[in-house]
Design a protein around this motif. Structure first.
Motif, PDB file in Angstrom:
ATOM      1  N   CYS A 293       0.859  -1.183   0.000  1.00  0.00           N
ATOM      2  CA  CYS A 293       0.000   0.000   0.000  1.00  0.00           C
ATOM      3  C   CYS A 293       0.897   1.235   0.000  1.00  0.00           C
ATOM      4  O   CYS A 293       2.062   1.156   0.412  1.00  0.00           O
ATOM      5  N   PRO A 294       0.375   2.381  -0.444  1.00  0.00           N
ATOM      6  CA  PRO A 294       1.209   3.592  -0.448  1.00  0.00           C
ATOM      7  C   PRO A 294       1.785   3.893   0.936  1.00  0.00           C
ATOM      8  O   PRO A 294       1.113   3.747   1.953  1.00  0.00           O
ATOM      9  N   THR A 295       3.046   4.305   0.965  1.00  0.00           N
ATOM     10  CA  THR A 295       3.711   4.630   2.224  1.00  0.00           C
ATOM     11  C   THR A 295       4.660   5.797   1.995  1.00  0.00           C
ATOM     12  O   THR A 295       5.001   6.135   0.855  1.00  0.00           O
ATOM     13  N   ASP A 296       5.093   6.422   3.080  1.00  0.00           N
ATOM     14  CA  ASP A 296       6.070   7.506   2.971  1.00  0.00           C
ATOM     15  C   ASP A 296       7.440   6.934   2.620  1.00  0.00           C
ATOM     16  O   ASP A 296       7.719   5.754   2.820  1.00  0.00           O
ATOM     17  N   ASN A 297       8.299   7.808   2.118  1.00  0.00           N
ATOM     18  CA  ASN A 297       9.653   7.405   1.766  1.00  0.00           C
ATOM     19  C   ASN A 297      10.469   7.110   3.020  1.00  0.00           C
ATOM     20  O   ASN A 297      10.180   7.599   4.117  1.00  0.00           O
ATOM     21  N   ILE A 298      11.514   6.314   2.851  1.00  0.00           N
ATOM     22  CA  ILE A 298      12.502   6.124   3.906  1.00  0.00           C
ATOM     23  C   ILE A 298      13.820   6.735   3.427  1.00  0.00           C
ATOM     24  O   ILE A 298      14.024   6.944   2.229  1.00  0.00           O
ATOM     25  N   VAL A 299      14.695   7.014   4.379  1.00  0.00           N
ATOM     26  CA  VAL A 299      15.986   7.620   4.060  1.00  0.00           C
ATOM     27  C   VAL A 299      17.072   6.568   4.200  1.00  0.00           C
ATOM     28  O   VAL A 299      17.187   5.919   5.245  1.00  0.00           O
ATOM     29  N   ILE A 300      17.835   6.373   3.145  1.00  0.00           N
ATOM     30  CA  ILE A 300      18.946   5.418   3.156  1.00  0.00           C
ATOM     31  C   ILE A 300      20.212   6.145   2.743  1.00  0.00           C
ATOM     32  O   ILE A 300      20.229   6.859   1.730  1.00  0.00           O
ATOM     33  N   ASN A 301      21.282   5.966   3.500  1.00  0.00           N
ATOM     34  CA  ASN A 301      22.561   6.588   3.203  1.00  0.00           C
ATOM     35  C   ASN A 301      23.245   5.808   2.079  1.00  0.00           C
ATOM     36  O   ASN A 301      23.630   4.646   2.275  1.00  0.00           O
ATOM     37  N   PRO A 302      23.427   6.412   0.919  1.00  0.00           N
ATOM     38  CA  PRO A 302      24.025   5.680  -0.213  1.00  0.00           C
ATOM     39  C   PRO A 302      25.440   5.189   0.081  1.00  0.00           C
ATOM     40  O   PRO A 302      25.829   4.112  -0.374  1.00  0.00           O
ATOM     41  N   GLU A 303      26.227   5.971   0.833  1.00  0.00           N
ATOM     42  CA  GLU A 303      27.598   5.557   1.130  1.00  0.00           C
ATOM     43  C   GLU A 303      27.594   4.265   1.952  1.00  0.00           C
ATOM     44  O   GLU A 303      28.430   3.379   1.735  1.00  0.00           O
ATOM     45  N   MET A 304      26.622   4.151   2.883  1.00  0.00           N
ATOM     46  CA  MET A 304      26.538   2.934   3.691  1.00  0.00           C
ATOM     47  C   MET A 304      26.227   1.729   2.805  1.00  0.00           C
ATOM     48  O   MET A 304      26.805   0.653   2.973  1.00  0.00           O
ATOM     49  N   VAL A 305      25.316   1.901   1.847  1.00  0.00           N
ATOM     50  CA  VAL A 305      24.969   0.809   0.932  1.00  0.00           C
ATOM     51  C   VAL A 305      26.187   0.395   0.123  1.00  0.00           C
ATOM     52  O   VAL A 305      26.468  -0.800  -0.050  1.00  0.00           O
ATOM     53  N   VAL A 306      26.965   1.381  -0.347  1.00  0.00           N
ATOM     54  CA  VAL A 306      28.135   1.093  -1.176  1.00  0.00           C
ATOM     55  C   VAL A 306      29.244   0.435  -0.355  1.00  0.00           C
ATOM     56  O   VAL A 306      29.749  -0.636  -0.708  1.00  0.00           O
ATOM     57  N   ARG A 307      29.630   1.085   0.747  1.00  0.00           N
ATOM     58  CA  ARG A 307      30.766   0.589   1.511  1.00  0.00           C
ATOM     59  C   ARG A 307      30.480  -0.749   2.195  1.00  0.00           C
ATOM     60  O   ARG A 307      31.371  -1.585   2.359  1.00  0.00           O
ATOM     61  N   MET A 309      28.375  -2.889   0.967  1.00  0.00           N
ATOM     62  CA  MET A 309      28.031  -3.822  -0.120  1.00  0.00           C
ATOM     63  C   MET A 309      26.688  -4.504   0.151  1.00  0.00           C
ATOM     64  O   MET A 309      26.535  -5.724   0.055  1.00  0.00           O
ATOM     65  N   LEU A 310      25.681  -3.692   0.466  1.00  0.00           N
ATOM     66  CA  LEU A 310      24.358  -4.204   0.799  1.00  0.00           C
ATOM     67  C   LEU A 310      23.555  -4.495  -0.459  1.00  0.00           C
ATOM     68  O   LEU A 310      23.735  -3.848  -1.495  1.00  0.00           O
ATOM     69  N   THR A 311      22.672  -5.454  -0.354  1.00  0.00           N
ATOM     70  CA  THR A 311      21.729  -5.762  -1.430  1.00  0.00           C
ATOM     71  C   THR A 311      20.321  -5.548  -0.897  1.00  0.00           C
ATOM     72  O   THR A 311      19.931  -6.164   0.100  1.00  0.00           O
ATOM     73  N   ILE A 312      19.574  -4.663  -1.544  1.00  0.00           N
ATOM     74  CA  ILE A 312      18.194  -4.378  -1.150  1.00  0.00           C
ATOM     75  C   ILE A 312      17.292  -4.811  -2.296  1.00  0.00           C
ATOM     76  O   ILE A 312      17.444  -4.347  -3.436  1.00  0.00           O
ATOM     77  N   LEU A 313      16.366  -5.732  -2.002  1.00  0.00           N
ATOM     78  CA  LEU A 313      15.527  -6.358  -3.022  1.00  0.00           C
ATOM     79  C   LEU A 313      14.062  -6.012  -2.800  1.00  0.00           C
ATOM     80  O   LEU A 313      13.614  -5.873  -1.658  1.00  0.00           O
ATOM     81  N   GLY A 314      13.326  -5.896  -3.878  1.00  0.00           N
ATOM     82  CA  GLY A 314      11.876  -5.754  -3.789  1.00  0.00           C
ATOM     83  C   GLY A 314      11.207  -6.971  -4.410  1.00  0.00           C
ATOM     84  O   GLY A 314      11.684  -7.502  -5.421  1.00  0.00           O
ATOM     85  N   LEU A 315      10.114  -7.407  -3.798  1.00  0.00           N
ATOM     86  CA  LEU A 315       9.392  -8.566  -4.318  1.00  0.00           C
ATOM     87  C   LEU A 315       7.894  -8.293  -4.309  1.00  0.00           C
ATOM     88  O   LEU A 315       7.346  -7.839  -3.298  1.00  0.00           O
ATOM     89  N   HIS A 316       7.254  -8.588  -5.432  1.00  0.00           N
ATOM     90  CA  HIS A 316       5.795  -8.551  -5.501  1.00  0.00           C
ATOM     91  C   HIS A 316       5.320  -9.838  -6.168  1.00  0.00           C
ATOM     92  O   HIS A 316       5.644 -10.114  -7.317  1.00  0.00           O
ATOM     93  N   ASN A 317       4.586 -10.646  -5.411  1.00  0.00           N
ATOM     94  CA  ASN A 317       4.107 -11.949  -5.874  1.00  0.00           C
ATOM     95  C   ASN A 317       5.290 -12.899  -6.109  1.00  0.00           C
ATOM     96  O   ASN A 317       6.307 -12.779  -5.432  1.00  0.00           O
ATOM     97  N   TYR A 318       5.207 -13.796  -7.076  1.00  0.00           N
ATOM     98  CA  TYR A 318       6.169 -14.894  -7.132  1.00  0.00           C
ATOM     99  C   TYR A 318       6.107 -15.554  -8.494  1.00  0.00           C
ATOM    100  O   TYR A 318       5.251 -15.225  -9.328  1.00  0.00           O
ATOM    101  N   THR A 319       6.990 -16.521  -8.729  1.00  0.00           N
ATOM    102  CA  THR A 319       6.973 -17.295  -9.969  1.00  0.00           C
ATOM    103  C   THR A 319       6.280 -18.638  -9.727  1.00  0.00           C
ATOM    104  O   THR A 319       6.139 -19.067  -8.577  1.00  0.00           O
ATOM    105  N   PRO A 320       5.878 -19.345 -10.777  1.00  0.00           N
ATOM    106  CA  PRO A 320       5.251 -20.659 -10.590  1.00  0.00           C
ATOM    107  C   PRO A 320       6.106 -21.643  -9.803  1.00  0.00           C
ATOM    108  O   PRO A 320       5.578 -22.440  -9.020  1.00  0.00           O
ATOM    109  N   ASP A 321       7.424 -21.598  -9.973  1.00  0.00           N
ATOM    110  CA  ASP A 321       8.278 -22.510  -9.211  1.00  0.00           C
ATOM    111  C   ASP A 321       8.161 -22.261  -7.708  1.00  0.00           C
ATOM    112  O   ASP A 321       8.275 -23.192  -6.898  1.00  0.00           O
ATOM    113  N   ASP A 322       7.949 -21.007  -7.328  1.00  0.00           N
ATOM    114  CA  ASP A 322       7.786 -20.684  -5.909  1.00  0.00           C
ATOM    115  C   ASP A 322       6.507 -21.301  -5.351  1.00  0.00           C
ATOM    116  O   ASP A 322       6.471 -21.733  -4.189  1.00  0.00           O
TER     117      ASP A 322
END
Length: 376
Positions: A293-307, A309-322
Motif C-alpha cells: 500500500c502507499p507509504t512515505d519514503n525512507i531515508v537510506i545513506n548511499p555511502e553505507m549501501v556502497v561501503r 556492499m548491501l543488497t536491497i531487493l523488492g518482491l511482488h508476488n512470485y513465480t510458478p516454481d515458488d
C-alpha cells in the motif's frame, strides 16, 4: 477431450461493489471451459491482508469484482480439445485437488521472457479482475473459479487440510520467493519483520533452510509468542525506542558484532524498513515485501549501501516454481508447525461481510470462507 461432472448453469458469488457497501450474493453464469481453461469448484478461500485493505478502501481494485485469491478447489470441468498440464507437466483430470498461481501470464511478453511472469504485460490476476460477461468467475468468493490459460496449477495432496493448504498460493509462495531471492544459507542470522501469516511462515521456512537464529519482530506480543511455535529463536516487541535499541543489541550479540545476514520485511511498516538497513552486516541482504500500500519514503545513506556492499531487493508476488516450493514445504512440514492455527474461523459465502468484520475487529491472521456447502 471435454470432461465435466456438473450441469449447474449458475454459480453463487459474493460481489464486492465498493468500500462500505455489503457484498451482494449473485448467481453468475457458469459456462463450460474453453480450450486450455479449467473450471474449479471452490472448497475454501482464505482472506489475505490485501483483501481486507481493498474491503476497507485502502487499496484500489476494479469493481464490481469477486475478491479472494488464496483459493483451493477441485477440478469439475476441463476445456475441450486440449490436454491441460499442471506445473510439473502432468495431465490434469476432473476430481484433482489443486491450487494455482495468483495470476495467469502470457509466457511470451518482455517480462515473461525476463523471468518475471508475475509482471506479465497481459496479466490476469485472480481476485482482482472486474466481473465481465466473458469471465465473471475469477475470485475465491464464489462457488466456482474459471482458470485461464497461462495459469500455473499445482496438485495439493490430501494429507494437507484445506486450512493449511489454502494460503499456499499467496502467503506461502510469496515467502518462498522472498527467501529464494535473499539466499539464506545454513548457520545465518535472519531477521523477520512482521509476525503475520507471511512472517510466521517465513520464520518456519528460514529455520528449515538452516538459519541458526531467527529474530521475529512485531508490535503485538501475542504474535511474538506464536512465533516461538514457528521457529523463532528470539523475539523483539517493536513500536518504541526501547524496541529499536533491543533489536540493535541483539543483532550484534548474535553475530559477534557483524550484523544481520538476511532481513525480510513483511510488516509494511516504514519505521521497520528504516530501522533494519543499518543492522545488516557487510554483504547483507534485505528483501522488502510488505509495502503493498502507499507509504512515505525512507531515508537510506548511499555511502553505507556502497561501503557495506548491501543488497536491497523488492518482491511482488512470485513465480510458478515458488508456488510448487510452497506446496512441497507444507506437505513436508504441516505437522511440524501449527499452520492451521493461523486461520481463525470459517464462514459460509452468504456471511462474507461477517468474515471480513471479524478479521478487521480481531486483527485475524486469516479467516476462511467456504463457498460451496459440501465443503463447509
Amino acid at each position: 477431450m471435454s470432461t465435466t461432472v456438473t450441469t449447474t448453469q449458475t454459480s453463487q458469488a459474493a460481489i464486492f461493489y465498493a468500500p462500505g457497501n455489503p457484498f451482494g450474493l449473485v448467481a453468475l453464469p457458469l459456462r463450460q471451459p474453453r480450450a486450455g481453461e479449467v473450471r474449479v469448484r471452490v472448497s475454501c478461500c482464505t482472506i489475505c491482508g490485501s483483501d481486507v485493505h481493498t474491503y476497507r478502501g485502502h487499496r484500489l481494485t476494479p469493481t464490481p469484482t469477486v475478491l479472494g485469491h488464496e483459493i483451493l478447489g477441485v477440478i469439475d470441468a476441463i476445456g475441450a480439445d486440449q490436454q491441460v498440464l499442471d506445473h510439473e507437466g502432468i495431465a490434469l483430470h476432473v476430481g484433482d485437488r489443486i491450487t494455482w498461481s495468483i495470476a495467469a501470464s502470457c509466457g511470451d511478453c518482455f517480462y515473461c521472457n525476463d523471468a518475471l511472469p508475475q509482471k506479465c504485460e497481459h496479466l490476469f490476476k485472480y481476485g482482482h479482475e472486474k466481473v465481465s460477461d466473458d469471465h465473471p468467475l475469477s475470485g475465491g468468493l464464489a462457488q466456482h473459479c474459471l482458470l485461464a490459460p497461462g495459469t500455473a496449477i499445482v496438485r495439493v495432496p490430501d494429507c494437507i487440510s484445506d486450512l493449511v493448504a489454502c494460503p499456499a498460493n499467496c502467503a506461502t509462495a510469496t515467502v518462498a520467493a522472498a527467501l529464494r531471492m535473499a539466499r539464506i544459507r545454513a548457520g545465518q542470522t535472519v531477521l523477520i519483520q512482521g509476525m503475520g501469516a507471511l512472517g510466521l511462515t517465513a520464520c518456519a521456512m528460514a529455520r528449515e533452510m538452516g538459519a541458526r537464529y531467527v529474530i521475529g519482530c512485531d508490535v503485538v506480543q501475542e504474535r511474538l509468542e506464536l512465533g516461538r511455535q514457528f521457529g523463532v529463536t528470539h523475539t523483539v516487541r517493536m513500536g518504541d525506542a526501547e524496541g529499536d535499541a533491543q533489536l540493535a543489541r541483539l543483532a550484534k550479540e548474535l553475530t559477534q558484532g557483524r550484523g544481520i545476514d538476511v532481513a525480510i520485511e513483511l510488516s509494511g511498516s516504514r519505521q521497520a524498513m528504516q530501522a533494519a538497513v543499518p543492522l545488516l552486516r557487510i554483504g547483507g541482504r534485505y528483501a522488502l515485501v510488505g509495502a503493498v500500500c502507499p507509504t512515505d519514503n525512507i531515508v537510506i545513506n548511499p555511502e553505507m549501501v556502497v561501503r557495506r556492499m548491501l543488497t536491497i531487493l523488492g518482491l511482488h508476488n512470485y513465480t510458478p516454481d515458488d508456488l510448487l516450493t510452497a506446496v512441497r514445504f507444507l506437505t513436508q512440514h504441516h505437522q511440524t508447525y501449527p499452520f492451521e492455527q493461523l486461520v481463525q474461523g470459517s464462514w459460509p459465502l452468504n456471511e462474507a461481510d461477517a468474515a471480513f468484520t471479524y478479521a478487521i475487529k480481531h486483527h485475524a491472521l486469516r479467516v476462511a470462507i467456504r463457498p460451496s456447502p459440501e465443503y463447509s
